[in-house]
Every structure is written in C-alpha cells, then in structure tokens.
Design an enzyme around this catalytic site. Structure first.
Site, PDB file in Angstrom:
ATOM      1  N   GLU A  35       0.827  -1.211   0.000  1.00  8.48           N
ATOM      2  CA  GLU A  35       0.000   0.000   0.000  1.00  8.48           C
ATOM      3  C   GLU A  35       0.865   1.266   0.000  1.00  8.48           C
ATOM      4  O   GLU A  35       0.350   2.373   0.196  1.00  8.48           O
ATOM      5  CB  GLU A  35      -0.928  -0.036   1.221  1.00  8.48           C
ATOM      6  CG  GLU A  35      -1.884  -1.231   1.142  1.00  8.48           C
ATOM      7  CD  GLU A  35      -2.790  -1.393   2.334  1.00  8.48           C
ATOM      8  OE1 GLU A  35      -2.270  -1.382   3.465  1.00  8.48           O
ATOM      9  OE2 GLU A  35      -4.007  -1.522   2.138  1.00  8.48           O
TER      10      GLU A  35
ATOM     11  N   HIS B 164      -1.967   4.592   7.669  1.00  8.07           N
ATOM     12  CA  HIS B 164      -3.099   3.845   7.105  1.00  8.07           C
ATOM     13  C   HIS B 164      -3.342   2.632   7.996  1.00  8.07           C
ATOM     14  O   HIS B 164      -2.395   1.914   8.333  1.00  8.07           O
ATOM     15  CB  HIS B 164      -2.795   3.405   5.673  1.00  8.07           C
ATOM     16  CG  HIS B 164      -3.745   2.357   5.177  1.00  8.07           C
ATOM     17  ND1 HIS B 164      -5.111   2.565   5.115  1.00  8.07           N
ATOM     18  CD2 HIS B 164      -3.537   1.080   4.768  1.00  8.07           C
ATOM     19  CE1 HIS B 164      -5.691   1.468   4.658  1.00  8.07           C
ATOM     20  NE2 HIS B 164      -4.762   0.549   4.448  1.00  8.07           N
TER      21      HIS B 164
ATOM     22  N   HIS C 210      -6.459  -0.539   9.317  1.00  5.09           N
ATOM     23  CA  HIS C 210      -7.739  -1.214   9.130  1.00  5.09           C
ATOM     24  C   HIS C 210      -8.465  -1.179  10.480  1.00  5.09           C
ATOM     25  O   HIS C 210      -9.122  -2.147  10.857  1.00  5.09           O
ATOM     26  CB  HIS C 210      -7.525  -2.660   8.675  1.00  5.09           C
ATOM     27  CG  HIS C 210      -6.727  -2.785   7.412  1.00  5.09           C
ATOM     28  ND1 HIS C 210      -6.226  -3.981   6.954  1.00  5.09           N
ATOM     29  CD2 HIS C 210      -6.343  -1.846   6.499  1.00  5.09           C
ATOM     30  CE1 HIS C 210      -5.561  -3.784   5.809  1.00  5.09           C
ATOM     31  NE2 HIS C 210      -5.617  -2.490   5.523  1.00  5.09           N
TER      32      HIS C 210
ATOM     33  N   TYR D 170     -14.407  17.748  18.220  1.00  6.11           N
ATOM     34  CA  TYR D 170     -13.026  17.312  17.965  1.00  6.11           C
ATOM     35  C   TYR D 170     -12.896  16.644  16.606  1.00  6.11           C
ATOM     36  O   TYR D 170     -11.854  16.732  15.964  1.00  6.11           O
ATOM     37  CB  TYR D 170     -12.528  16.389  19.080  1.00  6.11           C
ATOM     38  CG  TYR D 170     -12.177  17.190  20.299  1.00  6.11           C
ATOM     39  CD1 TYR D 170     -10.999  17.932  20.339  1.00  6.11           C
ATOM     40  CD2 TYR D 170     -13.042  17.267  21.375  1.00  6.11           C
ATOM     41  CE1 TYR D 170     -10.683  18.720  21.424  1.00  6.11           C
ATOM     42  CE2 TYR D 170     -12.737  18.051  22.476  1.00  6.11           C
ATOM     43  CZ  TYR D 170     -11.552  18.769  22.499  1.00  6.11           C
ATOM     44  OH  TYR D 170     -11.243  19.562  23.565  1.00  6.11           O
TER      45      TYR D 170
ATOM     46  N   HIS E 285     -12.454  -1.036   3.760  1.00  7.05           N
ATOM     47  CA  HIS E 285     -11.010  -1.144   3.962  1.00  7.05           C
ATOM     48  C   HIS E 285     -10.598  -0.372   5.226  1.00  7.05           C
ATOM     49  O   HIS E 285     -10.513  -0.972   6.284  1.00  7.05           O
ATOM     50  CB  HIS E 285     -10.314  -0.636   2.687  1.00  7.05           C
ATOM     51  CG  HIS E 285      -8.859  -0.892   2.637  1.00  7.05           C
ATOM     52  ND1 HIS E 285      -8.137  -0.790   1.471  1.00  7.05           N
ATOM     53  CD2 HIS E 285      -7.953  -1.215   3.599  1.00  7.05           C
ATOM     54  CE1 HIS E 285      -6.872  -1.058   1.709  1.00  7.05           C
ATOM     55  NE2 HIS E 285      -6.738  -1.321   2.998  1.00  7.05           N
TER      56      HIS E 285
HETATM   57 ZN    ZN Z   1      -4.976  -1.408   3.921  1.00  7.85          ZN
END
Ligand code: ZN
Length: 202
Positions: free
Chosen positions: A72, A91, A93, A118, A158
């Site tokens: 990724e 990134h 999950h 926030y 995702h």
């Molecule tokens: Zn991912």
C-alpha cells in the site's frame, strides 16, 4: 537525521499497535525524508518493528532500498505528492473506521457527519473512496485527487488514510476518526444532533 526519522516511524507504528489501531500485519506508517519516504515494510507487525526494518521509496512509490515496502506504499506516496505540507501518513484497518467503511448509503463526500467538535477540528470532511482490492494501483489517482483537498480519507470496505505535518498530529487525527466512527456506530438508528459548522449562523 535519517536515524531520527527511522526512530519516529517505529515509535509511531508501535503507538498505533499499542492503542489497538492495528491488528495482525495490517497498517502502515510513512514519513517524508527529504525527497524520499521511509515506510514500514510488507508483512510487518507494527508492534515489533525496528529502525533497520524500514523501506525507502520515492514519491512515485518506487522501491529504493531496504526490504520490500508495504504493497500500500503507493497510497502514501500519492498523499505526500499532493500535500507538500504533510510529512507523515498513517493507514490502518482500525475496527470502527473499517466498520463504517462497509456501511451502505454513506455520503461519498463526507462519510462521518460532524458528531463532535473534535472530529470537525481534527478531521473535518472525510471523503469515501470506492472499493479497490488491496494494492490495486488504480486507487492511487483517486487518493491523490482526494488528498488535494483533504488530509483524511476513508477507503470503502477497507480503512482510513490520514496525514499530518508530523506523526503525532496524524496519530491524534486517526484516533479521533476511530473514536468518532465508534460513536457513529453506537448512535446509528438513533436521533442525533450535529455540531454546527463554523459557517452556520449562531
Ligand atoms: Zn490497507
């Protein structure tokens, strides 16, 4: 300097893991290092990385040195190409944000409404990008386009991609996103009120 940047990537990766924002060998962290990026390698657990484990890529996502980067990595390169003021990309999950990313009927322009102050402060609007299989390079241009306007994105089915001027700011934003995603799920189906936007009249 590079050593310090490497330690920052490792500290951030471990913080994501310690806070329960990654599981297994998911999630990746990158940090701008001059014209290049340091990024967590493919197949790594963010909880047990060392500074020697990192990959170096260029802003086109091409592998330069170290172990093979996360598949990724091109998402990170796309964000940092678009946002010169950003230096760190995360990134994950993470459970609640990933759960929200699976819901039908989300607003693609803003997947999570302004439920708390926030969230509006640290995230603002959160565009939802259409599903692509992990590692599908077709997602790169979509991420680049969305990153032009936004520092946080949600990939459908995702998880989130968040950037910031430094790793701690990005981490704060990602935690806020995860927390607000949990609130959204807890209040789903219940009448809710939203935080007024700053442009709304008092
Ligand atoms: Zn991912």
């Amino acid at each position: 300097m590079t050593r310090q940047l490497r330690e920052q990537v490792v500290a951030t990766a471990r913080a994501l893991h310690a806070r329960g924002l990654t599981h297994g060998r998911t999630g990746n962290v990158s940090l701008r290092a001059g014209e290049h990026l340091l990024i967590t390698p493919t197949g790594a657990s963010l909880g047990s990385l060392t500074a020697e484990d990192l990959s170096e890529i260029d802003l086109r996502g091409r592998h330069l040195s170290g172990p093979p980067p996360s598949k990724e990595a091109f998402l990170h390169a796309a964000v940092l190409r678009q946002r010169p003021q950003a230096n760190a990309v995360l990134h994950t999950h993470s459970t609640h944000a990933a759960a929200v990313s699976c819901l039908a009927g989300l607003d693609p322009a803003n997947a999570i409404p302004p439920l708390t102050a926030y969230f509006t402060l640290r995230i603002g609007k959160l565009p939802l990008l259409p599903y692509h299989a992990p590692g599908d390079p077709a997602l790169g241009p979509l991420v680049a386009e969305a990153a032009h306007e936004h520092h946080a994105l949600l990939l459908a089915n995702h998880g989130p991609v968040v950037c910031g001027p430094d790793p701690d700011t990005a981490l704060d934003a990602l935690e806020e996103l995860e927390h607000t995603a949990a609130i959204l799920l807890l209040t789903r189906g219940l009448p809710t009120t939203l935080v007024p936007s700053r442009t709304d009249p008092p």
